[in-house]
Design an enzyme around this catalytic site. Sequence first.
Site, PDB file in Angstrom:
ATOM      1  CG  ASN A   1      -9.781  -5.683 -58.302  1.00 57.87           C
ATOM      2  OD1 ASN A   1      -9.396  -6.844 -58.160  1.00 57.87           O
ATOM      3  ND2 ASN A   1     -11.047  -5.384 -58.587  1.00 57.87           N
TER       4      ASN A   1
ATOM      5  CE  LYS B   1     -11.559  -5.419 -62.431  1.00 62.12           C
ATOM      6  NZ  LYS B   1     -12.793  -4.914 -62.975  1.00 62.12           N
TER       7      LYS B   1
ATOM      8  CG  HIS C   1     -15.281  -5.345 -57.328  1.00 65.45           C
ATOM      9  ND1 HIS C   1     -15.910  -5.561 -58.526  1.00 65.45           N
ATOM     10  CD2 HIS C   1     -14.262  -4.490 -57.585  1.00 65.45           C
ATOM     11  CE1 HIS C   1     -15.291  -4.870 -59.471  1.00 65.45           C
ATOM     12  NE2 HIS C   1     -14.283  -4.211 -58.930  1.00 65.45           N
TER      13      HIS C   1
ATOM     14  CD  GLU D   1     -15.567  -6.943 -61.931  1.00 69.07           C
ATOM     15  OE1 GLU D   1     -14.655  -7.610 -61.415  1.00 69.07           O
ATOM     16  OE2 GLU D   1     -15.334  -5.980 -62.707  1.00 69.07           O
TER      17      GLU D   1
ATOM     18  CD  GLU E   1     -14.249  -0.040 -57.704  1.00 72.27           C
ATOM     19  OE1 GLU E   1     -13.098   0.209 -58.078  1.00 72.27           O
ATOM     20  OE2 GLU E   1     -14.762  -1.159 -57.823  1.00 72.27           O
TER      21      GLU E   1
ATOM     22  N   GLY F   1     -14.183  -0.901 -65.984  1.00 75.64           N
ATOM     23  CA  GLY F   1     -13.744  -1.678 -67.135  1.00 75.64           C
ATOM     24  C   GLY F   1     -14.358  -1.237 -68.449  1.00 75.64           C
TER      25      GLY F   1
ATOM     26  CB  SER G   1     -12.291   3.778 -66.652  1.00 76.79           C
ATOM     27  OG  SER G   1     -13.057   2.659 -67.086  1.00 76.79           O
TER      28      SER G   1
END
Length: 246
Positions: A9, A11, A93, A95, A164, A170, A208
Amino acid sequence: MRRKLVAGNWKMHGNHRSNAELLAGIAASRPFGCDVAVCVPYPYLAETAVALAASDLRWGAQDCSAHEQGAYTGEVSAAMLAEFGCRYVIVGHSERRQFHAESDALVADKAKAALSHGLTPIVCVGETLAQREAGQTEAVVKRQLSAVIHALGHCAGEMVVAYEPVWAIGTGKVATPEQAQAVHALLRAQLKAATPHADQMQILYGGSMKPDNAVSLLSQPDIDGGLIGGASLKAADFVAICRAAG
Ligand code: PEP
């Protein structure tokens, strides 16, 4: 045995030059013993399709619209992604859930739109740190997955699920293999109640994942690959994770 999938991904990272180098570095390291995909920003789909056309590497996007077409400024439909040869699209996701207030229902509609155009949705679920500390992990991931299972009906077996934990994305904080496996087992059980294909479905871990923790995570019985953020931007790291999966 389930074949593993490692999906990058990217991003909102990259440019023409760095993308070309990254894709060439991954392609030059084939073959892999697992499925490998990169989910790139929309403007780079065309060049990614050209760069990977002659390989067995797959590509996809990081989101799609729940709508077929129409006055939805800034949105990109699943049909458009299919025209660029996308195999996958990430939906839900954290985010997107956090910064764009995406609800479980919207994520489910996006997954349905993706499937209806032949794309495999990679459906992300995961709890925040506060939810984990409040003992709500199971309830949160089950609620998120349940919305998608309900929307997809008899096609639920065609999605890929990605667990996730939001606190691990991150941050450099990774779920232990045992923590991740425990949630993956819950998700598998939920899928089993919904589709006869649950044992063949890929459930990815994301948060991560790096070359140095990939082997221990990927050796868990219900972890069928990884959704990789930061480490997917360096060919050597991404390739090392693909090797750990294969
Ligand atoms: C992600 O964004 O899906 C992700 C897992 O990111 P990272 O690997 O950087 O934690």
